[in-house]
Design a protein around this motif. Sequence first.
Motif, mmCIF file in Angstrom:
data_model
loop_
_atom_site.group_PDB
_atom_site.id
_atom_site.type_symbol
_atom_site.label_atom_id
_atom_site.label_comp_id
_atom_site.label_asym_id
_atom_site.label_seq_id
_atom_site.Cartn_x
_atom_site.Cartn_y
_atom_site.Cartn_z
ATOM 1 N N PHE A 195 5.923 -5.828 0.902
ATOM 2 C CA PHE A 195 6.649 -5.164 -0.175
ATOM 3 C C PHE A 195 7.974 -5.882 -0.372
ATOM 4 O O PHE A 195 8.579 -6.355 0.587
ATOM 5 C CB PHE A 195 6.965 -3.706 0.185
ATOM 6 N N PHE A 196 8.420 -5.929 -1.607
ATOM 7 C CA PHE A 196 9.768 -6.436 -1.853
ATOM 8 C C PHE A 196 10.496 -5.454 -2.762
ATOM 9 O O PHE A 196 9.910 -4.849 -3.639
ATOM 10 C CB PHE A 196 9.768 -7.865 -2.409
ATOM 11 N N GLY A 250 22.857 -0.043 -15.460
ATOM 12 C CA GLY A 250 21.539 -0.541 -15.833
ATOM 13 C C GLY A 250 20.686 -0.811 -14.625
ATOM 14 O O GLY A 250 21.004 -0.413 -13.498
ATOM 15 N N LEU A 251 19.578 -1.504 -14.863
ATOM 16 C CA LEU A 251 18.647 -1.824 -13.785
ATOM 17 C C LEU A 251 19.264 -2.810 -12.806
ATOM 18 O O LEU A 251 20.046 -3.666 -13.186
ATOM 19 C CB LEU A 251 17.358 -2.423 -14.353
ATOM 20 N N GLY A 252 18.868 -2.685 -11.552
ATOM 21 C CA GLY A 252 19.304 -3.632 -10.536
ATOM 22 C C GLY A 252 19.516 -3.011 -9.175
ATOM 23 O O GLY A 252 19.490 -3.704 -8.171
ATOM 24 N N ALA A 253 19.710 -1.692 -9.121
ATOM 25 C CA ALA A 253 19.914 -1.042 -7.824
ATOM 26 C C ALA A 253 18.599 -0.976 -7.058
ATOM 27 O O ALA A 253 17.543 -0.713 -7.633
ATOM 28 C CB ALA A 253 20.471 0.367 -8.019
ATOM 29 N N MET A 254 18.669 -1.224 -5.760
ATOM 30 C CA MET A 254 17.469 -1.131 -4.931
ATOM 31 C C MET A 254 16.903 0.277 -5.012
ATOM 32 O O MET A 254 17.634 1.258 -5.135
ATOM 33 C CB MET A 254 17.800 -1.465 -3.479
ATOM 34 N N ALA A 255 15.590 0.381 -4.931
ATOM 35 C CA ALA A 255 14.920 1.682 -4.913
ATOM 36 C C ALA A 255 15.520 2.555 -3.826
ATOM 37 O O ALA A 255 16.044 2.056 -2.824
ATOM 38 C CB ALA A 255 13.427 1.491 -4.671
ATOM 39 N N LYS A 263 4.413 -11.192 -7.290
ATOM 40 C CA LYS A 263 3.282 -10.307 -7.606
ATOM 41 C C LYS A 263 1.971 -11.092 -7.647
ATOM 42 O O LYS A 263 0.935 -10.596 -7.211
ATOM 43 C CB LYS A 263 3.517 -9.591 -8.932
ATOM 44 N N ALA A 264 2.021 -12.326 -8.164
ATOM 45 C CA ALA A 264 0.822 -13.169 -8.218
ATOM 46 C C ALA A 264 0.312 -13.488 -6.810
ATOM 47 O O ALA A 264 -0.893 -13.679 -6.612
ATOM 48 C CB ALA A 264 1.116 -14.466 -8.983
ATOM 49 N N PHE A 265 1.206 -13.535 -5.832
ATOM 50 C CA PHE A 265 0.794 -13.744 -4.441
ATOM 51 C C PHE A 265 0.151 -12.494 -3.859
ATOM 52 O O PHE A 265 -0.360 -12.516 -2.742
ATOM 53 C CB PHE A 265 1.992 -14.120 -3.564
ATOM 54 N N GLY A 266 0.230 -11.378 -4.580
ATOM 55 C CA GLY A 266 -0.320 -10.129 -4.080
ATOM 56 C C GLY A 266 0.712 -9.237 -3.413
ATOM 57 O O GLY A 266 0.375 -8.201 -2.846
ATOM 58 N N TYR A 267 1.971 -9.621 -3.469
ATOM 59 C CA TYR A 267 3.029 -8.809 -2.884
ATOM 60 C C TYR A 267 3.330 -7.630 -3.808
ATOM 61 O O TYR A 267 3.161 -7.727 -5.022
ATOM 62 C CB TYR A 267 4.285 -9.636 -2.647
ATOM 63 N N VAL A 268 3.768 -6.541 -3.234
ATOM 64 C CA VAL A 268 3.968 -5.304 -3.979
ATOM 65 C C VAL A 268 5.458 -5.074 -4.229
ATOM 66 O O VAL A 268 6.244 -4.988 -3.285
ATOM 67 C CB VAL A 268 3.373 -4.105 -3.203
ATOM 68 N N GLU A 269 5.802 -4.962 -5.495
ATOM 69 C CA GLU A 269 7.187 -4.670 -5.860
ATOM 70 C C GLU A 269 7.436 -3.168 -5.779
ATOM 71 O O GLU A 269 6.656 -2.362 -6.286
ATOM 72 C CB GLU A 269 7.468 -5.140 -7.283
ATOM 73 N N ILE A 270 8.518 -2.805 -5.128
ATOM 74 C CA ILE A 270 9.046 -1.448 -5.209
ATOM 75 C C ILE A 270 10.245 -1.599 -6.140
ATOM 76 O O ILE A 270 11.295 -2.103 -5.740
ATOM 77 C CB ILE A 270 9.426 -0.880 -3.827
ATOM 78 N N PRO A 271 10.050 -1.234 -7.410
ATOM 79 C CA PRO A 271 11.008 -1.613 -8.453
ATOM 80 C C PRO A 271 12.422 -1.086 -8.230
ATOM 81 O O PRO A 271 12.632 -0.017 -7.650
ATOM 82 C CB PRO A 271 10.423 -0.987 -9.724
ATOM 83 N N CYS A 272 13.365 -1.875 -8.721
ATOM 84 C CA CYS A 272 14.750 -1.442 -8.706
ATOM 85 C C CYS A 272 14.922 -0.299 -9.702
ATOM 86 O O CYS A 272 14.031 -0.026 -10.510
ATOM 87 C CB CYS A 272 15.688 -2.610 -9.019
#
Length: 161
Positions: free
Chosen positions: A91-92, A134-139, A114-123
Amino acid sequence: MEPKPSCSAAAPSVERKFHVLVGVTGSVAALKLPLLVSRLLDIPGLEVAVVTTERAKHFYSPQDVPVTLYSDADEWETCVIRAWDRSKPLFFCPAMNTAMWEHPITVQQVGQLKAFGYVEIPCVAKKLVCGDQGLGAMAEVGTIVDKVKEVFSQDGGFQQN
Protein backbone atom coordinates in the motif's frame (compact mmCIF):
# COMPACT_ATOMS: atom_id res chain seq x y z
CA MET A 1 3.36 -7.91 4.69
CA GLU A 2 4.39 -11.51 4.91
CA PRO A 3 2.83 -14.39 6.84
CA LYS A 4 5.04 -16.32 9.23
CA PRO A 5 3.89 -19.25 11.35
CA SER A 6 4.36 -18.52 15.03
CA CYS A 7 3.50 -21.98 16.42
CA SER A 8 4.69 -25.45 15.53
CA ALA A 9 3.00 -27.08 12.56
CA ALA A 10 1.91 -29.96 14.80
CA ALA A 11 -0.41 -27.70 16.80
CA PRO A 12 -4.12 -28.15 16.02
CA SER A 13 -4.59 -24.51 15.08
CA VAL A 14 -1.62 -22.60 13.81
CA GLU A 15 -1.57 -18.92 14.71
CA ARG A 16 -0.05 -17.00 11.81
CA LYS A 17 1.96 -13.86 12.23
CA PHE A 18 1.85 -11.24 9.54
CA HIS A 19 4.63 -8.74 9.10
CA VAL A 20 3.90 -5.14 8.20
CA LEU A 21 6.73 -2.89 7.10
CA VAL A 22 5.83 0.79 7.32
CA GLY A 23 7.92 3.17 5.24
CA VAL A 24 8.02 6.83 6.24
CA THR A 25 9.70 9.75 4.49
CA GLY A 26 10.39 13.38 5.31
CA SER A 27 6.83 14.67 5.10
CA VAL A 28 4.79 16.37 7.78
CA ALA A 29 2.56 13.28 7.55
CA ALA A 30 5.32 11.48 9.48
CA LEU A 31 3.77 13.09 12.57
CA LYS A 32 1.16 10.33 12.36
CA LEU A 33 3.71 7.50 12.55
CA PRO A 34 3.51 6.79 16.31
CA LEU A 35 -0.30 6.63 16.17
CA LEU A 36 -0.29 4.48 13.02
CA VAL A 37 2.16 1.98 14.51
CA SER A 38 0.22 1.87 17.77
CA ARG A 39 -3.06 1.20 15.96
CA LEU A 40 -1.47 -1.49 13.76
CA LEU A 41 -0.09 -3.22 16.86
CA ASP A 42 -3.68 -3.44 18.15
CA ILE A 43 -4.43 -5.93 15.34
CA PRO A 44 -3.89 -9.47 16.69
CA GLY A 45 -1.28 -11.44 14.74
CA LEU A 46 0.47 -8.41 13.27
CA GLU A 47 4.14 -7.61 13.73
CA VAL A 48 5.31 -4.15 12.68
CA ALA A 49 8.68 -2.68 11.74
CA VAL A 50 9.43 0.76 10.31
CA VAL A 51 11.81 1.91 7.58
CA THR A 52 12.39 5.62 8.05
CA THR A 53 14.47 8.27 6.42
CA GLU A 54 16.56 10.51 8.62
CA ARG A 55 14.51 13.51 7.46
CA ALA A 56 11.30 11.84 8.65
CA LYS A 57 12.67 11.74 12.20
CA HIS A 58 12.33 15.54 12.34
CA PHE A 59 8.56 15.05 12.53
CA TYR A 60 8.29 12.43 15.26
CA SER A 61 10.28 11.16 18.22
CA PRO A 62 11.77 7.71 17.61
CA GLN A 63 11.17 6.98 21.32
CA ASP A 64 7.42 7.26 20.62
CA VAL A 65 7.50 4.39 18.10
CA PRO A 66 7.33 1.08 20.00
CA VAL A 67 8.82 -1.10 17.25
CA THR A 68 12.11 -1.61 15.45
CA LEU A 69 13.14 1.39 13.36
CA TYR A 70 15.44 0.89 10.40
CA SER A 71 16.86 4.11 9.03
CA ASP A 72 19.23 5.11 6.32
CA ALA A 73 19.53 7.57 3.46
CA ASP A 74 16.42 8.56 1.53
CA GLU A 75 17.06 6.12 -1.31
CA TRP A 76 16.86 3.08 0.97
CA GLU A 77 13.07 2.95 0.79
CA THR A 78 13.07 2.83 -2.99
CA CYS A 79 15.47 -0.12 -2.76
CA VAL A 80 13.06 -1.92 -0.42
CA ILE A 81 10.23 -1.35 -2.88
CA ARG A 82 12.30 -2.55 -5.84
CA ALA A 83 13.10 -5.76 -3.92
CA TRP A 84 9.46 -6.25 -2.83
CA ASP A 85 7.85 -9.65 -3.45
CA ARG A 86 5.06 -8.52 -5.76
CA SER A 87 2.84 -11.40 -4.66
CA LYS A 88 2.56 -9.57 -1.33
CA PRO A 89 0.35 -6.51 -0.89
CA LEU A 90 1.97 -3.11 -0.92
CA PHE A 91 0.00 0.00 0.00
CA PHE A 92 1.13 3.55 -0.55
CA CYS A 93 -0.31 6.62 1.12
CA PRO A 94 0.68 9.80 -0.72
CA ALA A 95 1.21 13.00 1.24
CA MET A 96 2.32 16.32 -0.26
CA ASN A 97 1.13 19.83 -0.88
CA THR A 98 -1.66 20.41 -3.38
CA ALA A 99 0.59 21.83 -6.12
CA MET A 100 2.80 18.74 -5.95
CA TRP A 101 -0.23 16.43 -5.89
CA GLU A 102 -1.71 18.06 -8.99
CA HIS A 103 1.55 18.00 -10.95
CA PRO A 104 1.54 15.71 -14.04
CA ILE A 105 4.67 13.90 -12.80
CA THR A 106 2.81 12.85 -9.65
CA VAL A 107 -0.11 11.59 -11.74
CA GLN A 108 2.36 9.57 -13.82
CA GLN A 109 4.18 8.16 -10.78
CA VAL A 110 0.96 7.17 -8.97
CA GLY A 111 -0.25 5.53 -12.19
CA GLN A 112 2.99 3.55 -12.45
CA LEU A 113 2.71 2.31 -8.84
CA LYS A 114 -0.86 1.19 -9.53
CA ALA A 115 0.30 -0.53 -12.74
CA PHE A 116 2.71 -2.57 -10.59
CA GLY A 117 -0.32 -3.74 -8.62
CA TYR A 118 0.32 -1.57 -5.58
CA VAL A 119 -2.72 -0.23 -3.77
CA GLU A 120 -3.17 3.49 -3.25
CA ILE A 121 -4.79 4.68 -0.06
CA PRO A 122 -5.72 8.08 -1.47
CA CYS A 123 -4.79 11.37 0.07
CA VAL A 124 -7.56 13.60 1.37
CA ALA A 125 -8.51 17.25 0.99
CA LYS A 126 -8.08 19.62 3.91
CA LYS A 127 -6.12 22.69 4.94
CA LEU A 128 -2.49 21.60 4.75
CA VAL A 129 0.38 22.76 6.96
CA CYS A 130 1.73 24.85 4.08
CA GLY A 131 -1.57 26.76 4.01
CA ASP A 132 -2.95 25.14 0.85
CA GLN A 133 -6.56 24.03 0.89
CA GLY A 134 -7.04 20.91 -1.21
CA LEU A 135 -5.88 17.38 -1.87
CA GLY A 136 -2.55 16.22 -0.53
CA ALA A 137 -3.00 15.26 3.12
CA MET A 138 -2.21 11.64 3.94
CA ALA A 139 -5.24 9.45 4.57
CA GLU A 140 -6.38 9.29 8.17
CA VAL A 141 -4.73 6.64 10.34
CA GLY A 142 -8.09 4.88 10.78
CA THR A 143 -8.51 4.57 7.01
CA ILE A 144 -5.04 3.03 6.63
CA VAL A 145 -5.57 0.60 9.52
CA ASP A 146 -8.98 -0.43 8.14
CA LYS A 147 -7.40 -1.23 4.75
CA VAL A 148 -4.70 -3.34 6.43
CA LYS A 149 -7.38 -5.16 8.46
CA GLU A 150 -9.40 -5.78 5.29
CA VAL A 151 -6.48 -7.43 3.51
CA PHE A 152 -5.34 -9.24 6.64
CA SER A 153 -8.78 -10.80 7.16
CA GLN A 154 -9.30 -11.96 3.57
CA ASP A 155 -9.11 -15.75 3.63
CA GLY A 156 -7.15 -15.65 6.84
CA GLY A 157 -4.42 -13.51 5.41
CA PHE A 158 -2.43 -12.78 2.30
CA GLN A 159 -1.73 -14.66 -0.90
CA GLN A 160 0.96 -17.27 -0.68
CA ASN A 161 2.86 -18.35 -3.76
